[in-house]
Design an enzyme around this catalytic site. Structure first.
Site, PDB file in Angstrom:
ATOM      1  N   GLU A 172      11.699   5.236  -0.651  1.00  0.00           N
ATOM      2  CA  GLU A 172      12.491   4.983   0.562  1.00  0.00           C
ATOM      3  C   GLU A 172      13.706   4.128   0.202  1.00  0.00           C
ATOM      4  O   GLU A 172      13.847   2.984   0.637  1.00  0.00           O
ATOM      5  CB  GLU A 172      11.611   4.358   1.648  1.00  0.00           C
ATOM      6  CG  GLU A 172      10.555   5.356   2.116  1.00  0.00           C
ATOM      7  CD  GLU A 172       9.634   4.848   3.204  1.00  0.00           C
ATOM      8  OE1 GLU A 172       9.858   3.740   3.719  1.00  0.00           O
ATOM      9  OE2 GLU A 172       8.668   5.574   3.528  1.00  0.00           O
ATOM     10  N   GLU A 375      -3.070   7.052   9.091  1.00  0.00           N
ATOM     11  CA  GLU A 375      -2.493   5.990   8.253  1.00  0.00           C
ATOM     12  C   GLU A 375      -3.641   5.391   7.449  1.00  0.00           C
ATOM     13  O   GLU A 375      -4.675   5.034   8.004  1.00  0.00           O
ATOM     14  CB  GLU A 375      -1.835   4.922   9.135  1.00  0.00           C
ATOM     15  CG  GLU A 375      -1.367   3.670   8.405  1.00  0.00           C
ATOM     16  CD  GLU A 375      -0.363   3.957   7.296  1.00  0.00           C
ATOM     17  OE1 GLU A 375       0.718   4.492   7.599  1.00  0.00           O
ATOM     18  OE2 GLU A 375      -0.664   3.656   6.115  1.00  0.00           O
ATOM     19  N   GLU A 444       5.031   8.519   2.822  1.00  0.00           N
ATOM     20  CA  GLU A 444       4.786   7.683   1.624  1.00  0.00           C
ATOM     21  C   GLU A 444       4.032   8.499   0.565  1.00  0.00           C
ATOM     22  O   GLU A 444       3.039   8.055   0.002  1.00  0.00           O
ATOM     23  CB  GLU A 444       4.010   6.400   1.989  1.00  0.00           C
ATOM     24  CG  GLU A 444       4.737   5.463   2.907  1.00  0.00           C
ATOM     25  CD  GLU A 444       4.562   5.803   4.393  1.00  0.00           C
ATOM     26  OE1 GLU A 444       5.566   5.760   5.131  1.00  0.00           O
ATOM     27  OE2 GLU A 444       3.445   6.134   4.799  1.00  0.00           O
ATOM     28  N   GLU A 468      13.469   6.476  10.539  1.00  0.00           N
ATOM     29  CA  GLU A 468      12.805   5.260  11.028  1.00  0.00           C
ATOM     30  C   GLU A 468      13.573   3.988  10.672  1.00  0.00           C
ATOM     31  O   GLU A 468      13.517   2.999  11.406  1.00  0.00           O
ATOM     32  CB  GLU A 468      11.370   5.191  10.493  1.00  0.00           C
ATOM     33  CG  GLU A 468      11.272   5.120   8.985  1.00  0.00           C
ATOM     34  CD  GLU A 468       9.832   5.228   8.461  1.00  0.00           C
ATOM     35  OE1 GLU A 468       8.980   5.748   9.195  1.00  0.00           O
ATOM     36  OE2 GLU A 468       9.586   4.792   7.339  1.00  0.00           O
TER      37      GLU A 468
HETATM   38  C1  NOJ Z   1       5.439   4.646   7.965  1.00  0.00           C
HETATM   39  C2  NOJ Z   1       5.705   6.053   8.386  1.00  0.00           C
HETATM   40  O1  NOJ Z   1       6.815   6.584   7.683  1.00  0.00           O
HETATM   41  C3  NOJ Z   1       5.912   6.060   9.881  1.00  0.00           C
HETATM   42  O2  NOJ Z   1       6.262   7.360  10.315  1.00  0.00           O
HETATM   43  C4  NOJ Z   1       4.663   5.562  10.563  1.00  0.00           C
HETATM   44  O3  NOJ Z   1       4.913   5.446  11.943  1.00  0.00           O
HETATM   45  C5  NOJ Z   1       4.255   4.179  10.044  1.00  0.00           C
HETATM   46  N1  NOJ Z   1       4.240   4.168   8.622  1.00  0.00           N
HETATM   47  C6  NOJ Z   1       2.869   3.767  10.529  1.00  0.00           C
HETATM   48  O4  NOJ Z   1       1.912   4.564   9.923  1.00  0.00           O
HETATM   49 CA    CA Z   2       7.825   5.761   5.639  1.00  0.00          CA
END
Ligand code: NOJ
Ligand code: CA
Length: 663
Positions: A172, A375, A444, A468
């Site tokens: 990123e 996640e 990720e 984001e």
């Molecule tokens: C990072 C991700 O790129 C994002 O899309 C997600 O909302 C957050 N992590 C929480 O999992």
């Molecule tokens: Ca991310």
């Protein structure tokens, strides 16, 4: 006098002998030539285009834990073959891909010791060259550990190079342009502007059961730098007896790099034989309000993933013909600092205010599917332990897509995401998902390397600085040129879950941080950035009564073919794509901080058809710095003789729909 003469003659004879042993491979159109040879026990290759050096003499070989394979070679046998095939993909930037190359398998034979053999297979395409190592099982080379590759890429000049630093967390990072010799270690893919008619990109293709390739520059020569396991091992070679391909994409124009399908061609055909269920769609989600801190993933007053909120999102998706709703924060595990306690995540137990089964039913009744979010916080063991049970549950509920996430600098066991262990984990998830008819959107994740050809259920990966950052970045967001360089670098490996479509620029959580581009640019991202399942990322309220949303509703995500009429790395790019199976065309054009005027000839249209263009363009005074909103929408009858003038504001863009009136 006599002595000098003899030495000179010997020199001549030896170079004649050496070059007699060199082997050559040319591309099908004859433009590219790879030469491979051994000099003083060291193996090398070079690449030329006509008389022009593309890659100068560069080393080949491996540093092993047990006896290097790099200094004591002689040339062994060489075998050759060719292929010219076209293959279809269930989704993609083209419906059919031509795979046309000449191949040469070279055996490098150790002169002494155990006399081990190392294979190197080269493929010459018209748009680049690739090679990979092959490790035939033999005495002295059973299971073994690679400590480094000796592989090099000797670039002919100190070319301006676009890259992110090696080991950037989750990739990123912001791609920047510097002369090659000024770079530190870099992650691939890297993009090089060598001269006005030589553009290149270098990357991993088919990164399977191996470590990710980074690059260590010294002057203008790059040496492969593999990501290690914790104990310093780079690759533990067991059943997989080949390295990934080291792909060098070569073009006369910057656009050629974007149109190369080498990365896909260097991967294996699909292992999913019936792909009928692999149907990515556009989606909305309980997501942007989380990024902007209006809602929370964790339980409490502002919990986002409630039954009520999700129903509203499902209703909205159904009303606007979007097939999916992503829900984040629906499951137990978010209530502590989950980046440190990923072991607390359950992938099957929903929070009490989220009716998992009821919502799946509610969605199905409206032709929408829930996208489950997993996640992991990097706690991969916890995830792997639940994988089978969770995916069985999702499949039974009619969920067909899972978005995975790995927010943590290391995995639970201390290994790096980019390491061989990380690559193995990501693949395990994709393969398990395929067995359960689940598509994967991997955040990720690994750096994509074209494996979506083999595993088309991997519909998109993040592995870049996505939208984001325009919510939470403390530096104001991604730079205006960001989407002008992503396709040339990260985009070469596979679809990007960039999450375009932000229409409300106000940000109460981090004031001033917002997309550093205009509304027309946000629309153009749907065409410029490739994904078969783009998100409409904003909160649904920001789409109500917004005429620009019509473009997001209409834009397809599956293409018949792709053209790139304008491209300059990091400055501007225009994509033209034909809808899969229909004679409708879509144009997306984006620029960096500079305004641009571009002419777009519509000569790709069918001469016997009539079309209407609906043009979404930067309106008067649009400027990403001061006023990102102005957007003009106009309709125009067009045909193949029309030349459209595109005016892009600073940070601006244009998005065009060209609908055939004959069908
Ligand atoms: C990072 C991700 O790129 C994002 O899309 C997600 O909302 C957050 N992590 C929480 O999992
Ligand atoms: Ca991310």
């Amino acid at each position: 006098m006599k002595k000098i003469f003899v030495i000179a003659l010997l020199g001549l004879i030896s170079s004649v002998q050496l070059s007699a042993k060199d082997v050559k491979l040319t591309s099908p159109d004859g433009s590219l030539t790879v030469t491979v040879g051994v000099d003083g026990g060291k193996a090398w290759y070079q690449v030329k285009r006509g008389g022009e050096t593309v890659i100068g003499r560069s080393a080949l070989g491996l540093v092993l834990k047990d006896g290097d394979l790099k200094d004591n070679f002689k040339m062994g046998k060489t075998t050759r073959s060719s292929l010219d095939e076209s293959w279809g993909q269930p989704w993609g930037e083209e419906s059919m891909v031509r795979n046309h190359y000449n191949e040469m398998q070279v055996t490098l034979q150790e002169k002494g010791g155990m006399k081990r053999r190392l294979g190197v297979t080269f493929r010459a395409f018209d748009d680049g060259v690739a090679f990979r190592y092959e490790f035939p099982r033999q005495p002295g080379l059973q299971d073994f550990v690679i400590m480094d590759e000796a592989t090099q890429f000797a670039l002919p000049t100190d070319a301006p190079t676009w890259s992110i630093p090696a080991l950037t967390a989750y990739y990123e990072g912001i791609y920047t342009r510097e002369p090659l010799s000024k770079k530190g270690k870099m992650s691939g893919p890297i993009a090089l502007e060598v001269n006005d008619s030589l553009y290149m990109a270098i990357m991993d293709a088919n990164l399977t059961d191996y470590s990710t390739m980074n690059f260590a520059p010294s002057g203008t020569t790059l040496t492969v730098d593999l990501v290690p396991w914790q104990n310093g091992d780079k690759v533990r070679v067991g059943d997989t007896r080949v390295s990934p391909w080291r792909a060098i994409i070569i073009g006369h124009r910057a656009a050629d790099i974007l149109l190369s399908r080498m990365a896909l061609n260097l991967n294996e055909p699909s292992k999913i034989y019936d792909t009928d269920w692999v149907k990515p769609t556009k989606y909305v989600g309980i997501w942007w309000a989380l990024q902007k801190q209006r809602w929370t993933w964790s339980q409490g007053d502002r919990h986002g993933a409630t039954t009520q909120n999700t129903k509203r999102y499902i209703d909205f998706a159904a009303r606007h013909g979007l097939g999916g709703v992503l829900v984040e924060g629906w499951n137990y595990g978010w209530d502590t600092d989950w980046t440190k306690h990923g072991d607390g995540f359950s992938f099957t137990r929903a929070y009490p205010d989220y009716d998992l089964e009821g919502l799946c039913r509610y969605a199905a009744e409206r032709g929408v599917r829930i996208i489950a979010h997993n996640e992991t916080g990097g706690a991969t063991q916890n995830y792997e332990n639940q994988l089978e049970e969770a995916f069985t549950l999702y499949e039974s509920l009619g969920i067909n897509t899972v978005k995975t996430g790995y927010v943590n600098s290391h995995f639970y066991n201390g290994e790096l995401q980019h390491s061989q262990w990380g690559i193995q984990h990501f693949r395990k998830v994709i393969e398990t998902a395929a067995r359960h008819h689940l598509m994967i959107v991997n955040h990720e994740g690994a750096m994509p390397s074209g494996i979506q050809r083999t595993w088309p259920n991997l519909i998109a990966t993040e592995s870049m600085r996505g939208q984001e950052y325009n919510a939470f970045d403390r530096q104001g967001g991604n730079p205006p040129y960001h989407e002008c360089i992503l396709p040339f670098t990260r985009g070469l490996g596979g679809p990007m879950d960039f999450t375009p479509g932000i229409m409300e620029y106000r940000n109460d959580a981090v004031p001033g941080t917002r997309p550093q581009n205009t509304l027309a640019h946000q629309l153009a991202e749907y065409v410029v950035i490739y994904s078969p399942g783009h998100m409409a990322a904003d909160e649904i309220e920001n789409y109500e009564h917004q005429p620009a949303f019509k473009f997001i509703e209409d834009v397809p995500t599956n293409w018949q073919c792709t053209l790139v009429p304008h491209a300059a790395m990091g400055q501007y790019v225009t994509y033209v794509r034909q809808e899969r199976g229909r004679d409708n065309w879509y144009v997306g054009s984006v620029t960096d901080a500079q305004a641009r005027d571009l002419e777009l000839a519509l000569d790709f249209l069918d001469k016997d058809h009539r079309y209407t263009a609906i043009i979404y363009e930067d309106g008067p005074d649009a400027d990403y710095r001061t006023n990102p909103y102005p957007l003009t929408i106009r309709r125009l009858d067009v045909d193949r003789n029309t030349v459209l003038h595109l005016h892009l504001a600073p940070g601006g863009g244009a998005a065009i729909q060209i609908l055939c009136q004959n069908s």
